[in-house]
Design a protein around this motif. Structure first.
Motif, PDB file in Angstrom:
ATOM      1  N   ARG A  62       0.206  -0.416   3.432  1.00 18.28           N
ATOM      2  CA  ARG A  62      -0.230  -0.420   4.827  1.00 18.28           C
ATOM      3  C   ARG A  62      -1.588  -1.114   4.968  1.00 18.28           C
ATOM      4  N   TYR A  91       6.645   5.277  -1.740  1.00 15.52           N
ATOM      5  CA  TYR A  91       7.604   4.546  -0.907  1.00 15.52           C
ATOM      6  C   TYR A  91       8.289   3.461  -1.716  1.00 15.52           C
TER       7      TYR A  91
ATOM      8  N   GLU B 529      12.225  -0.290   2.584  1.00 12.01           N
ATOM      9  CA  GLU B 529      12.921   0.239   1.407  1.00 12.01           C
ATOM     10  C   GLU B 529      14.000   1.237   1.808  1.00 12.01           C
ATOM     11  N   GLU B 554      10.089   6.319   6.909  1.00 10.46           N
ATOM     12  CA  GLU B 554       9.243   7.279   6.202  1.00 10.46           C
ATOM     13  C   GLU B 554       7.773   7.064   6.528  1.00 10.46           C
ATOM     14  N   GLY B 555       7.493   6.055   7.318  1.00  9.29           N
ATOM     15  CA  GLY B 555       6.123   5.878   7.817  1.00  9.29           C
ATOM     16  C   GLY B 555       5.159   5.205   6.869  1.00  9.29           C
ATOM     17  N   CYS B 556       5.659   4.449   5.876  1.00  6.32           N
ATOM     18  CA  CYS B 556       4.728   3.862   4.909  1.00  6.32           C
ATOM     19  C   CYS B 556       3.905   2.741   5.532  1.00  6.32           C
ATOM     20  N   GLY B 557       4.486   2.022   6.482  1.00  8.46           N
ATOM     21  CA  GLY B 557       3.727   0.983   7.169  1.00  8.46           C
ATOM     22  C   GLY B 557       3.845  -0.396   6.556  1.00  8.46           C
ATOM     23  N   ALA B 558       4.676  -0.545   5.531  1.00  7.56           N
ATOM     24  CA  ALA B 558       4.800  -1.855   4.886  1.00  7.56           C
ATOM     25  C   ALA B 558       5.303  -2.901   5.879  1.00  7.56           C
ATOM     26  N   ALA B 560       4.779  -3.084   9.054  1.00 10.95           N
ATOM     27  CA  ALA B 560       3.751  -3.476  10.016  1.00 10.95           C
ATOM     28  C   ALA B 560       2.894  -4.599   9.450  1.00 10.95           C
ATOM     29  N   VAL B 561       2.666  -4.539   8.139  1.00 12.26           N
ATOM     30  CA  VAL B 561       1.852  -5.579   7.517  1.00 12.26           C
ATOM     31  C   VAL B 561       2.679  -6.854   7.362  1.00 12.26           C
ATOM     32  N   VAL B 570       2.462   1.348  13.506  1.00  8.59           N
ATOM     33  CA  VAL B 570       2.790   2.630  12.895  1.00  8.59           C
ATOM     34  C   VAL B 570       1.962   3.696  13.594  1.00  8.59           C
ATOM     35  N   TYR B 573      -1.433   5.067  12.426  1.00 10.74           N
ATOM     36  CA  TYR B 573      -2.076   4.042  11.604  1.00 10.74           C
ATOM     37  C   TYR B 573      -1.992   2.695  12.307  1.00 10.74           C
TER      38      TYR B 573
END
Ligand code: FES
Lengths: 155, 594
Positions: A62, A91, B529, B554-558, B560-561, B570, B573
């Protein structure tokens, strides 16, 4: 290195560093491993130089390049990104993305006139309080040696 | 502090800041009063309070009182790690009606007070952290929890004692259970044992030794239960879907089978260490056997009689040496971890040999005896009284000379080196994760630890390993039978609890798409994932857009980046929320000049 000695050497600065330079260091920690590792360092009372500030994200993936650029733009002298060890990301594969991204970020930083060593990626698991301490001490020393950020008039 | 000019209906505004002294744990190192004084000048802050312990009952009452009497909307807290007491503090406010997504807590204990001895420095750091919490709190947005429906069926992977126990408990509560076992029979490794600790016999009826009486009822119970569908010779191949409704594909001898389940319990168990990996112990010589093989000899003797005879020539062994910690507690020779059960079972076996053959000389070579079980000390004392010799010290090697075998060992108590002519050598092998368990961990997205056992989210609590997925028994780490069963029961209870409610609330810390900005490039889809993102055509606008399944996310935010147009955000975040902190902490020097 004993805690005391480590702390002293860090707070007195590295060889080339300015005695009174108090670097501004930002640390991004993923929630599952590194933040817990930092907490463990605290629970174990492992003393560290007081210049770092932790920001928690769910996963190291993130950590947007924008966050890092913003940090440097606003005057941070160093940015450390800490995540779970390879294959250990909560994750699944987030930290692999982080690893690739950080390699690119270093190149980018250099183009902007920053020493790429001002950005560092480190794997710290929830059980590695000592590694967190060691990383912070080392990184603080590195930044002290590099001196004030170019954004604030350093080189 | 309520402004008399305000009416009651007036909206809540501004941020309240609370600093916790943690019964002086923080207060000792950080000048909280000074920080509070400084913050009062901040226009965003409506009130600042310092409390002795926010997580205590009084602390929670205090917070509730504050929320009732003051008109703030958001809260920023400086206290311990939010991963430790954060929930308790925010829950108190939530109970009083505050939206818990408007709460931010920064860590001024573990990552500040406890690691920076200089009060001035620690105070400075704490102050900047609290200010960053305020900056972030300002940008937070009120949200509602997600309600996730939970399907009323369970998948259990592994049909050993843990898996069977969990299956029975869940079936008894009235839920459908799919029990998948890789081999062709239920019972797992426990079924092959001759006796179990602490009764030193099979454990149930005690009339005679027979493995049938221990596990058969259970296996029969499982097989006959209408709520349990047992699949033998079967393996889990794939899992899709999200929390509450997982879709699992299982390979069975009759072809693939697909099931939808609300909860999953992993009970894949462990296997014993292969002593061939330590060549100096000469495993492979007929006089050198593992404890598992000795179990088989004991079972056979129980069923057919005839005493304990060594495999080489069928003679009754006169000298038996047990070597402990084979493959355990030494990274260079196997694993770093202690396998926890070997001391107990080796003593049990030694006593059994002594009972059947009182003239035999029995030695146990150990480093330390570890039996963290109730009754172990008594068990050990009884063994000593029965004449079993305990020798503290490492065994350097087993020497084979013609048809004789010798154990070279140190006795650190008497400081001597021993060379014992031994006609039977038993290697107490440790536990390792079962074959294929890493595969299962991968399929279910469970983390594994350095010892390759499955890793709990929080090692302090036996709990979920992933939302709606539990692990029981030795899949989580070496442990005795009773403790495996306990874990199975607690995993089953958690699963039942979840299914009984039929739905659960989950924090909406998930990603969402700003469809106006989304260009439908699909990078996020590839990044995710969890297969939570799909690119679909939007018929209204005739373009492609990403859609995120909130339940799978699951909210990891990958993502978004990865998004090149910043179309994915997110919750909790968001860019501006994290950047507020980044800015506050990076510029600190300028702003803290007061
Ligand atoms: S969760 Fe730690 S790096 Fe992804």
């Amino acid at each position: 290195m004993s805690t005391d000695a480590a702390h002293k050497s860090a707070s007195q600065g590295g060889n080339g560093g300015d005695e009174h330079f108090e670097p501004r260091i930002l640390v991004f920690c993923c929630n599952w491993c590194s933040y817990a590792g930092a907490d463990l360092a605290g629970v174990s009372r492992l003393q560290m130089p007081p210049y770092f500030r932790v920001i928690r994200t769910m996963c190291s993936a993130r950590v947007d390049p924008e966050f890092i650029m913003r940090a440097f733009q606003k005057g941070a002298d160093g940015v450390l990104v800490a995540g779970c060890h390879p294959a250990d990301c909560h994750y699944i594969g987030g930290n692999y993305r982080t690893r690739r991204r950080m390699a690119l970020m270093k190149v980018l930083l250099q183009q902007f006139g920053f020493d790429p060593d001002r950005l560092r990626l480190e794997w710290v698991s929830a059980g590695e309080g000592e590694k967190f301490q060691k990383t912070i001490i080392e990184f603080t020393n590195t930044i002290k040696e590099l001196g004030v950020s170019p954004m604030k008039g350093g080189e | 502090m309520a402004d008399p000019a305000r009416t009651k209906e007036e909206e809540r505004k501004g941020i309240a800041v609370y600093l916790c002294s943690c019964r002086n744990e923080i207060g000792r190192h950080v000048d909280l009063e000074a920080i509070a004084e400084g913050l009062k000048k901040d226009p965003r802050v409506v009130t600042v309070g310092v409390h002795e312990a926010l997580c205590s009952n009084e602390g929670q009452e205090y917070l509730k009182d504050e929320l009732r009497s003051k008109k703030f909307e958001r809260v920023a807290v400086g206290a311990c790690s939010p991963n430790i007491q954060g929930l308790i503090v925010s829950r108190a406010l939530e109970e009083e009606g505050m939206n818990r997504y408007l709460f931010e807590q920064v860590n001024i204990r573990e990552q500040c007070a406890w690691v920076h001895p200089e009060k001035k420095e620690a105070t400075r750091k704490a102050k900047s952290l609290v200010k960053s919490a305020i900056a972030r709190a300002e940008k937070l947005q009120p949200l509602e929890d997600i309600i996730i429906p939970i399907k009323d069926s369970t998948l259990i992977i592994g049909g050993g004692v843990s898996g069977m126990q969990a299956a029975l408990d869940i079936a008894a509560a009235g839920y459908k259970v799919y029990l998948v076992e890789r081999t062709d029979e239920l019972g797992g490794r426990t079924y092959k044992l001759s006796m179990t600790f602490p009764t030193h016999n099979c454990g149930i009826c005690c009339i005679q030794y027979c493995r049938e009486c221990v596990f058969t009822p259970k296996i029969e119970d499982v097989l006959q239960d209408k709520n349990i569908e047992v699949m033998l010779n079967s393996e889990v191949e794939e899992m899709t879907g999200g929390f509450g409704a997982r879709h699992v594909r299982i390979k069975t001898p009759k072809g693939p089978r697909e099931v939808d389940v609300g909860t999953i319990i992993v009970a894949t168990g462990s296997k014993t260490f292969d002593p061939k990996r330590i060549p100096e112990l000469r495993y492979g010589h007929p006089n050198v056997i593992s404890t598992t093989e000795l179990e088989q000899i004991l079972v056979a003797q129980r069923e057919k009689g005839g005493g304990i005879r060594r495999p080489l020539d069928g003679k009754v062994p006169k000298t038996v040496n047990f070597i402990q910690c084979v493959g355990s507690r030494d990274k260079t020779k196997g694993n770093a971890h202690c396998s926890l059960v070997c001391c107990t079972y080796a003593i049990g076996q030694a006593r059994e040999i002594k009972k059947i053959n009182p003239d035999a000389a029995v030695y146990i070579h150990y480093i330390d005896l570890r039996g963290p079980y109730r009754g172990f000390e008594e068990f050990y004392n009884a063994a000593k009284e029965e004449g079993i010799n305990f020798v503290r010290g490492r065994v350097s090697e087993v020497v084979v000379d013609k048809d004789k075998t010798y154990v070279r060992a140190a006795d650190t108590d008497s400081d001597t080196l021993l060379n014992i002519d031994s006609d039977l050598i038993v290697l107490a092998v440790g536990q390792e994760p079962a074959d294929g368990s890493d595969q299962i961990a991968k399929i279910l997205h469970i983390q594994t630890d350095i010892d390759r056992f499955m890793k709990d989210i929080n090692p302090m609590f036996p709990s979920e390993f992933r939302r709606g997925i539990y692990v029981a028994g030795t899949a989580q780490g070496p442990k005795g039978i009773r403790y495996s069963i306990e874990e199975a029961k607690s995993a089953a209870a958690s699963a039942i609890d979840l299914m009984k409610k039929g739905k659960t609330k989950f924090p909406r810390i998930v990603a969402f798409v700003d469809e106006e900005r989304c260009r439908g490039c699909g990078r996020c889809e590839k990044t995710c994932e969890y297969e939570a993102i799909t690119v679909v055509p939007d018929p209204k606008r005739g373009v492609l857009v990403s859609r995120i399944d909130e339940i799978r996310c699951e909210g990891c935010g990958a993502c978004a980046v990865a998004c090149c147009n910043k179309a994915i955000k997110v919750n909790g975040y968001r860019l501006e929320q994290v950047e507020a902190m980044v800015t506050e902490l990076s510029e600190e020097e300028v702003t803290s000049d007061e």
